[in-house]
Design an enzyme around this catalytic site. Sequence first.
Site, mmCIF file in Angstrom:
data_model
loop_
_atom_site.group_PDB
_atom_site.id
_atom_site.type_symbol
_atom_site.label_atom_id
_atom_site.label_comp_id
_atom_site.label_asym_id
_atom_site.label_seq_id
_atom_site.Cartn_x
_atom_site.Cartn_y
_atom_site.Cartn_z
ATOM 1 N N HIS A 190 0.066 -1.825 4.649
ATOM 2 C CA HIS A 190 0.545 -1.694 6.326
ATOM 3 C C HIS A 190 1.139 -2.876 6.758
ATOM 4 O O HIS A 190 1.852 -2.879 7.591
ATOM 5 C CB HIS A 190 -0.484 -0.936 7.226
ATOM 6 C CG HIS A 190 -0.627 0.506 6.709
ATOM 7 N ND1 HIS A 190 -1.463 1.002 5.769
ATOM 8 C CD2 HIS A 190 0.370 1.664 6.935
ATOM 9 C CE1 HIS A 190 -1.232 2.497 5.745
ATOM 10 N NE2 HIS A 190 -0.032 2.708 6.449
ATOM 11 N N GLU A 432 0.470 14.012 0.739
ATOM 12 C CA GLU A 432 0.128 12.672 0.083
ATOM 13 C C GLU A 432 -0.939 13.041 -1.026
ATOM 14 O O GLU A 432 -1.230 11.960 -1.602
ATOM 15 C CB GLU A 432 -0.575 11.862 1.190
ATOM 16 C CG GLU A 432 0.250 11.649 2.455
ATOM 17 C CD GLU A 432 -0.367 11.188 3.583
ATOM 18 O OE1 GLU A 432 -0.259 10.089 3.598
ATOM 19 O OE2 GLU A 432 -1.024 11.643 4.244
ATOM 20 N N ASP A 456 1.010 7.471 -0.393
ATOM 21 C CA ASP A 456 -0.236 7.896 -0.949
ATOM 22 C C ASP A 456 -0.092 8.476 -2.042
ATOM 23 O O ASP A 456 -0.894 8.572 -3.022
ATOM 24 C CB ASP A 456 -0.973 8.445 0.306
ATOM 25 C CG ASP A 456 -1.730 7.194 1.177
ATOM 26 O OD1 ASP A 456 -2.015 6.241 0.743
ATOM 27 O OD2 ASP A 456 -1.612 7.546 2.398
ATOM 28 N N CYS A 503 8.539 10.646 4.222
ATOM 29 C CA CYS A 503 8.463 9.256 5.030
ATOM 30 C C CYS A 503 7.664 8.236 4.244
ATOM 31 O O CYS A 503 7.389 7.169 5.017
ATOM 32 C CB CYS A 503 7.696 10.027 6.153
ATOM 33 S SG CYS A 503 6.070 10.483 5.813
HETATM 34 C C1 PEP Z 1 2.353 7.528 2.980
HETATM 35 O O1 PEP Z 1 1.446 7.679 2.583
HETATM 36 O O2 PEP Z 1 3.554 7.587 2.297
HETATM 37 C C2 PEP Z 1 2.812 7.377 4.285
HETATM 38 C C3 PEP Z 1 3.923 7.379 4.902
HETATM 39 O O3 PEP Z 1 1.561 7.087 5.113
HETATM 40 P P1 PEP Z 1 0.832 5.742 5.275
HETATM 41 O O4 PEP Z 1 1.777 4.801 4.661
HETATM 42 O O5 PEP Z 1 0.759 5.444 6.720
HETATM 43 O O6 PEP Z 1 -0.311 5.842 4.732
HETATM 44 MG MG MG Z 2 -0.402 7.981 4.094
#
Ligand code: PEP
Ligand code: MG
Length: 572
Positions: A190, A432, A456, A503
């Site tokens: 993140h 995910e 994920d 996403c």
């Molecule tokens: C993902 O897992 O691709 C996602 C967009 O969520 P995060 O990156 O916040 O886990």
């Molecule tokens: Mg995720």
Amino acid sequence: MSQTLTGIAASAGIAIGKAFSLEMPDLTVEKQSNVNTDQEIQAFDDALETSKSELEKIKEKTKRDLGDEHAEIFSAHLLVLSDPEFVDTIRNKVKDENINASFALKEVADQFVTMFESMDNDYMKERAADIRDVSTRVLAHVLGKPIPTLTEIDEEVVIIADDLTPSDTAQLNKQFVKGFVTNIGGRTSHSAIMARSMEIPAVVGTKTVTDDIIKDVIVIVDGLEGAVLIDPSEDELAAYREKQNQYEEQKKEWAKLVHEPTKTKDGEHVELVANIGTPNDLDGMKNNGAEGVGLYRTEFLYMGRDDFPTEDEQYEAYKKVIEEMDGKPVVIRTLDIGGDKELPYLDLPEEMNPFLGFRAIRLCLEKDDMFRTQLRALLRASSYGNLKIMFPMIATLDEFRQAKAILEEEKEKLVAQEVKVSDDIEVGIMVEIPSTAVMAKQFAKEVDFFSIGTNDLIQYTMAADRMNEQVSYLYQPYNPAILNLVKMVIDASHAEGKWTGMCGEMAGDEIAIPLLLGLGLDEFSMSATSVLPARSQISKLTKEETKAAAEKALTMNTAEEVKQYVEEMFIK
Ligand code: PEP
Ligand code: MG
């Protein structure tokens, strides 16, 4: 002599600046007897004053940047330093036992921390954390080894750290922080994602950068290639300044597309939207021409503070985003805490495998009050525009049904109280977890949309922790296994007249984009800075050629084979 390290290109761009090490100094202390107690007490008092003025500054800055609530924690820290029970106990200990101030401070702080921690009261437990924090700051000053503090940076620097937590990253001041380099982390950790939304060039996962840095040395961060040059020569500096200029020129070219629609060469519209973490990211996404919000990661609203955001605070944040998007779609994801995103005030037990543990929807279904508060805030904000609600980390249909039922209950309650709630909120899930991708046909009958979270989905499909640079080679978005899962989800949604977005970071990846287009992905949601390069790329592709390429890629053997094929077909 300059030295080059390689890592993972986490955020595009070139940064040049002085190294600012975020390494914690060694603060071990030893007991010394027969000291000059006056001198020791003076050293303690000086350290106390310096710490107080630092904390005042941090408090003011936090208040300015993040608001009163976030600044509260520093008021609590300042209170500790003015508490006679704490500071006089330290002074008396130095005098009575004739020992050094650093040792007395450490002993007294430890006693206070143990005492507060053992109390069966959350408020007191938090005070233990405050005492631990402030006494470390004072101790560092007594020892003459100040702790580096991000909020105090006031010249152009490149941050060097073992790791940056998402809350560290949120504190970075773009005016001074030109880039960052870490030992650990991957492209989808993140802090990397946040660096991209803040447009700060970053290289992560270098393994050793903290070993090689001396104070103030010049560092070049090449966030395009994943290279870091320490103490570069004049020639290297000149070459990278040139590369920096070229990248800026390229960005100007992309910027011309800011108000253009996203269309393939054969005229088909593609929905190109952005991922955001806070309402502050709205400007960045608008400047980059995103057509909506495909993922609002609401967990950042819960981070960097010492209690839950209230329903009203959340309502204001969601309303701001929905209103500002003026009817364009805004997909808001319910709280996805856990994994590398921690909430200290939730007080959850340490887990062996946090990414496989008690996180996201699992936690929300258990912490019913917390979940309902967020859903009410979302429902109240829904009447201001085009809100879509999305649940993260759904592994079973039962989890989705439970979450949706709670949402419906809250909606009914609000409607009964005559609160205005939109009556066409789409409710979808993130895909995910491989089980959900495999069961997409069944899910598609009940959800309004899917959004594939490849960050994920790839880590769970390949069994490779997204934070661990040792296994980062297994982050393989082009692996036919992943492409086939993506296809299953898209096809299942279309068969039921629903739509699928993506996403995860894969949606903005230039190798993946032609394949995703060919597989029929309806919505691409990415870091704001990827939107314009993606729009430019899509304008040069046709649906037909990408469809044929995707079909071929699905049958290939390895990610590398797919990559080479796409490069030959569409990139070079
Ligand atoms: C993902 O897992 O691709 C996602 C967009 O969520 P995060 O990156 O916040 O886990
Ligand atoms: Mg995720």
